[in-house]
Design a protein around this motif. Structure first.
Motif, PDB file in Angstrom:
ATOM      1  N   LEU A   1       0.796  -1.248   0.071  1.00  0.00           N
ATOM      2  CA  LEU A   1      -0.167   0.091  -0.037  1.00  0.00           C
ATOM      3  C   LEU A   1       0.762   1.230  -0.023  1.00  0.00           C
ATOM      4  O   LEU A   1       1.961   1.385   0.599  1.00  0.00           O
ATOM      5  CB  LEU A   1      -0.836   0.112   1.306  1.00  0.00           C
TER       6      LEU A   1
ATOM      7  N   TYR B   1       0.681   5.432   0.619  1.00  0.00           N
ATOM      8  CA  TYR B   1      -0.055   6.518   1.461  1.00  0.00           C
ATOM      9  C   TYR B   1       0.636   7.763   1.326  1.00  0.00           C
ATOM     10  O   TYR B   1       1.840   7.804   1.029  1.00  0.00           O
ATOM     11  CB  TYR B   1      -0.325   6.472   2.913  1.00  0.00           C
TER      12      TYR B   1
ATOM     13  N   PRO C   1      -2.347   9.730   7.358  1.00  0.00           N
ATOM     14  CA  PRO C   1      -2.015   9.265   5.953  1.00  0.00           C
ATOM     15  C   PRO C   1      -3.081   9.345   5.262  1.00  0.00           C
ATOM     16  O   PRO C   1      -4.459   8.755   5.737  1.00  0.00           O
ATOM     17  CB  PRO C   1      -1.568   7.959   6.326  1.00  0.00           C
TER      18      PRO C   1
ATOM     19  N   PHE D   1      -5.042   7.467   1.624  1.00  0.00           N
ATOM     20  CA  PHE D   1      -4.640   6.134   1.041  1.00  0.00           C
ATOM     21  C   PHE D   1      -4.544   6.625  -0.519  1.00  0.00           C
ATOM     22  O   PHE D   1      -5.180   7.496  -1.194  1.00  0.00           O
ATOM     23  CB  PHE D   1      -5.963   5.174   1.027  1.00  0.00           C
TER      24      PHE D   1
ATOM     25  N   MET E   1      -3.340   0.612  -3.362  1.00  0.00           N
ATOM     26  CA  MET E   1      -3.299  -0.869  -2.935  1.00  0.00           C
ATOM     27  C   MET E   1      -2.952  -1.892  -4.185  1.00  0.00           C
ATOM     28  O   MET E   1      -3.669  -2.175  -4.942  1.00  0.00           O
ATOM     29  CB  MET E   1      -4.408  -1.533  -2.371  1.00  0.00           C
TER      30      MET E   1
ATOM     31  N   LEU F   1       4.160   7.327   1.997  1.00  0.00           N
ATOM     32  CA  LEU F   1       4.477   6.097   2.941  1.00  0.00           C
ATOM     33  C   LEU F   1       4.120   4.822   2.375  1.00  0.00           C
ATOM     34  O   LEU F   1       3.340   4.766   1.419  1.00  0.00           O
ATOM     35  CB  LEU F   1       3.817   6.197   4.148  1.00  0.00           C
TER      36      LEU F   1
ATOM     37  N   SER G   1       1.028  -5.252   3.839  1.00  0.00           N
ATOM     38  CA  SER G   1       0.273  -6.139   4.521  1.00  0.00           C
ATOM     39  C   SER G   1       0.366  -7.443   4.720  1.00  0.00           C
ATOM     40  O   SER G   1       0.576  -7.970   3.641  1.00  0.00           O
ATOM     41  CB  SER G   1      -1.320  -5.638   3.918  1.00  0.00           C
TER      42      SER G   1
ATOM     43  N   ASN H   1      -2.893 -12.962   8.118  1.00  0.00           N
ATOM     44  CA  ASN H   1      -4.379 -13.303   8.411  1.00  0.00           C
ATOM     45  C   ASN H   1      -4.950 -12.005   9.346  1.00  0.00           C
ATOM     46  O   ASN H   1      -5.945 -11.494   9.024  1.00  0.00           O
ATOM     47  CB  ASN H   1      -4.894 -14.436   9.210  1.00  0.00           C
ATOM     48  N   ASN H   2      -3.852 -11.515  10.234  1.00  0.00           N
ATOM     49  CA  ASN H   2      -4.349 -10.269  10.834  1.00  0.00           C
ATOM     50  C   ASN H   2      -4.238  -8.859  10.275  1.00  0.00           C
ATOM     51  O   ASN H   2      -4.505  -7.843  10.584  1.00  0.00           O
ATOM     52  CB  ASN H   2      -3.772 -10.310  12.343  1.00  0.00           C
ATOM     53  N   ARG H   3      -3.794  -8.990   8.800  1.00  0.00           N
ATOM     54  CA  ARG H   3      -3.632  -7.992   8.010  1.00  0.00           C
ATOM     55  C   ARG H   3      -2.799  -6.731   8.729  1.00  0.00           C
ATOM     56  O   ARG H   3      -3.009  -5.516   8.224  1.00  0.00           O
ATOM     57  CB  ARG H   3      -5.193  -7.192   7.543  1.00  0.00           C
ATOM     58  N   LYS H   4      -1.859  -7.070   9.544  1.00  0.00           N
ATOM     59  CA  LYS H   4      -0.845  -5.951   9.879  1.00  0.00           C
ATOM     60  C   LYS H   4      -0.275  -5.436   8.986  1.00  0.00           C
ATOM     61  O   LYS H   4       0.128  -6.029   7.784  1.00  0.00           O
ATOM     62  CB  LYS H   4      -0.110  -6.756  11.098  1.00  0.00           C
ATOM     63  N   LEU H   5       0.075  -4.212   9.259  1.00  0.00           N
ATOM     64  CA  LEU H   5       0.833  -3.350   8.195  1.00  0.00           C
ATOM     65  C   LEU H   5       2.382  -3.220   8.550  1.00  0.00           C
ATOM     66  O   LEU H   5       2.665  -2.828   9.723  1.00  0.00           O
ATOM     67  CB  LEU H   5       0.301  -2.066   8.022  1.00  0.00           C
TER      68      LEU H   5
ATOM     69  N   TRP I   1       5.430  -0.890   7.892  1.00  0.00           N
ATOM     70  CA  TRP I   1       5.790   0.376   7.546  1.00  0.00           C
ATOM     71  C   TRP I   1       7.161   0.597   7.050  1.00  0.00           C
ATOM     72  O   TRP I   1       7.951   0.400   7.739  1.00  0.00           O
ATOM     73  CB  TRP I   1       5.146   1.440   8.451  1.00  0.00           C
ATOM     74  N   GLY I   2       7.238   1.538   6.014  1.00  0.00           N
ATOM     75  CA  GLY I   2       8.495   2.316   5.934  1.00  0.00           C
ATOM     76  C   GLY I   2       8.564   3.447   6.626  1.00  0.00           C
ATOM     77  O   GLY I   2       7.541   3.977   7.141  1.00  0.00           O
ATOM     78  N   LEU I   3       9.887   4.063   6.376  1.00  0.00           N
ATOM     79  CA  LEU I   3      10.022   5.343   7.292  1.00  0.00           C
ATOM     80  C   LEU I   3       9.635   6.520   6.336  1.00  0.00           C
ATOM     81  O   LEU I   3       9.477   7.776   6.843  1.00  0.00           O
ATOM     82  CB  LEU I   3      11.292   5.473   7.478  1.00  0.00           C
TER      83      LEU I   3
ATOM     84  N   TYR J   1      -6.479  -1.215  14.243  1.00  0.00           N
ATOM     85  CA  TYR J   1      -5.190  -0.969  14.796  1.00  0.00           C
ATOM     86  C   TYR J   1      -5.044   0.562  15.472  1.00  0.00           C
ATOM     87  O   TYR J   1      -5.566   1.379  15.168  1.00  0.00           O
ATOM     88  CB  TYR J   1      -4.311  -0.972  13.485  1.00  0.00           C
TER      89      TYR J   1
ATOM     90  N   VAL K   1      -8.815  -8.054  15.479  1.00  0.00           N
ATOM     91  CA  VAL K   1      -9.271  -8.798  14.057  1.00  0.00           C
ATOM     92  C   VAL K   1     -10.745  -8.996  14.137  1.00  0.00           C
ATOM     93  O   VAL K   1     -11.269  -9.664  13.152  1.00  0.00           O
ATOM     94  CB  VAL K   1      -8.523 -10.164  13.741  1.00  0.00           C
TER      95      VAL K   1
ATOM     96  N   TYR L   1      -6.547   1.000   4.000  1.00  0.00           N
ATOM     97  CA  TYR L   1      -6.858   1.162   5.510  1.00  0.00           C
ATOM     98  C   TYR L   1      -7.229   2.501   5.674  1.00  0.00           C
ATOM     99  O   TYR L   1      -6.540   3.356   4.976  1.00  0.00           O
ATOM    100  CB  TYR L   1      -5.675   0.677   6.299  1.00  0.00           C
TER     101      TYR L   1
END
Lengths: 111, 111
Positions: free
Chosen positions: A34, A36, A43, A45, A48, A88, A92, A95-99, A101-103, B33, B50, B100
Motif C-alpha cells: 500500500l 499513502y 495518512p 490512501f 493498494m 509512505l 500488509s 491473516n491479521n492484516r498487519k501493516l 511500514w517504511g519510514l 489498529y 481482528v 486502510y
C-alpha cells in the motif's frame, strides 16, 4: 524480521519534474503493498497493489508492484507544490492484516 | 459517511494520569489498529483487533491497554502516562480487501 525500506528518504524537485519513489520489502505472508500520502495530518490512501506488473493510476500518480523482486515504485508526473508530503509504503501481512511500514520519503516540490 | 473518528484530537496529561482514546468506525470493518507516530521512527503498531471481542499486542504494547467490546469501537487506554508516551496516535481500520482508513489522529503530550 519483516521490513520495508523506502528510498530516497528525502527528495527536492522543481514543479513539473517527474519523480520515482522506491519501496522494497522483505516480509512473510505477504498480502498486498500500500501507498499513502501524509501531509501534516493522517495518512491518506493512494494505492493498494496485490498483483505483479499491473499498473494502477490515479491522475498524475501511478504505481506498480514486482512480487518477484519484492519492490514497488510510485511515480508522480508533472509534480505540483501540492504534491509536497511524506509518501509512505506499507506491506500488509498475514491473516491479521498487519501493516509493516517504511519510514517514508519526504518530497518537497519547489515552485 | 464519517469513516474513522478519533477523540480527543489533542490532550495534555501529567505524568501518572490515565486516559482513554476512542476510535469509532462506521464502515463495518473487522480489523482495527492503534499506531503511534514519532519523528524518525515511523508508524509503530501498539495493539490491534481482528474482530469484536478480540485484541492482540503489536510491536510497542507496553503501557497501553485496549478493548473492543463493540465492532465499531476500539479503545486505547494509558494506565499511568509517561513522557515517553508523548506522540501522535492514529487509529486505522480495514475490511481486509481494500485500503486502510485512518482517523485524524490524537496529539498527546505528557508533561
Amino acid at each position: 524480521e519483516d521490513k520495508v525500506v523506502q528510498s530516497p528518504l528525502s527528495l527536492v524537485v522543481h514543479e513539473g519534474d517527474t519523480v520515482t519513489l522506491n519501496c522494497s520489502y522483505e516480509v512473510t505472508n505477504f498480502r498486498s503493498l500500500l501507498w499513502y500520502k501524509q501531509e501534516k495530518k493522517a495518512p491518506t490512501f493512494l494505492f493498494m497493489l496485490t498483483s505483479s506488473g499491473i499498473e494502477k493510476k490515479s491522475g498524475r500518480l501511478s504505481s506498480i508492484l514486482d512480487k518477484k523482486e519484492l519492490f514497488s515504485i510510485l511515480n508522480i508526473t508533472a509534480t505540483q507544490t501540492g504534491d509536497s508530503a511524506v509518501y509512505l509504503c506499507a506491506a500488509s501481512v498475514g491473516n491479521n492484516r498487519k501493516l509493516i511500514w517504511g519510514l517514508g520519503t519526504s518530497l518537497a516540490v519547489n515552485p | 459517511n464519517a469513516g474513522v473518528t478519533q477523540t480527543p484530537k489533542f490532550r495534555v496529561l501529567k505524568t501518572g494520569q490515565s486516559m482513554t482514546l476512542l476510535c469509532a468506525q462506521d464502515m463495518n470493518h473487522e480489523y482495527m489498529y492503534w499506531y503511534r507516530q514519532d519523528p524518525g521512527m515511523g508508524l509503530r503498531l501498539i495493539h490491534y483487533s481482528v474482530g469484536e471481542g478480540t485484541t492482540a499486542k503489536g510491536e510497542v504494547p507496553d503501557g497501553y491497554n485496549v478493548s473492543r467490546l463493540k465492532k465499531q469501537n476500539f479503545l486505547l487506554g494509558l494506565e499511568s502516562a509517561a513522557p515517553s508516551q508523548t506522540s501522535v496516535y492514529f487509529c486505522a481500520s480495514t475490511a481486509g480487501t481494500y485500503g486502510y482508513t485512518f482517523g485524524s489522529g490524537t496529539r498527546l503530550t505528557v508533561v
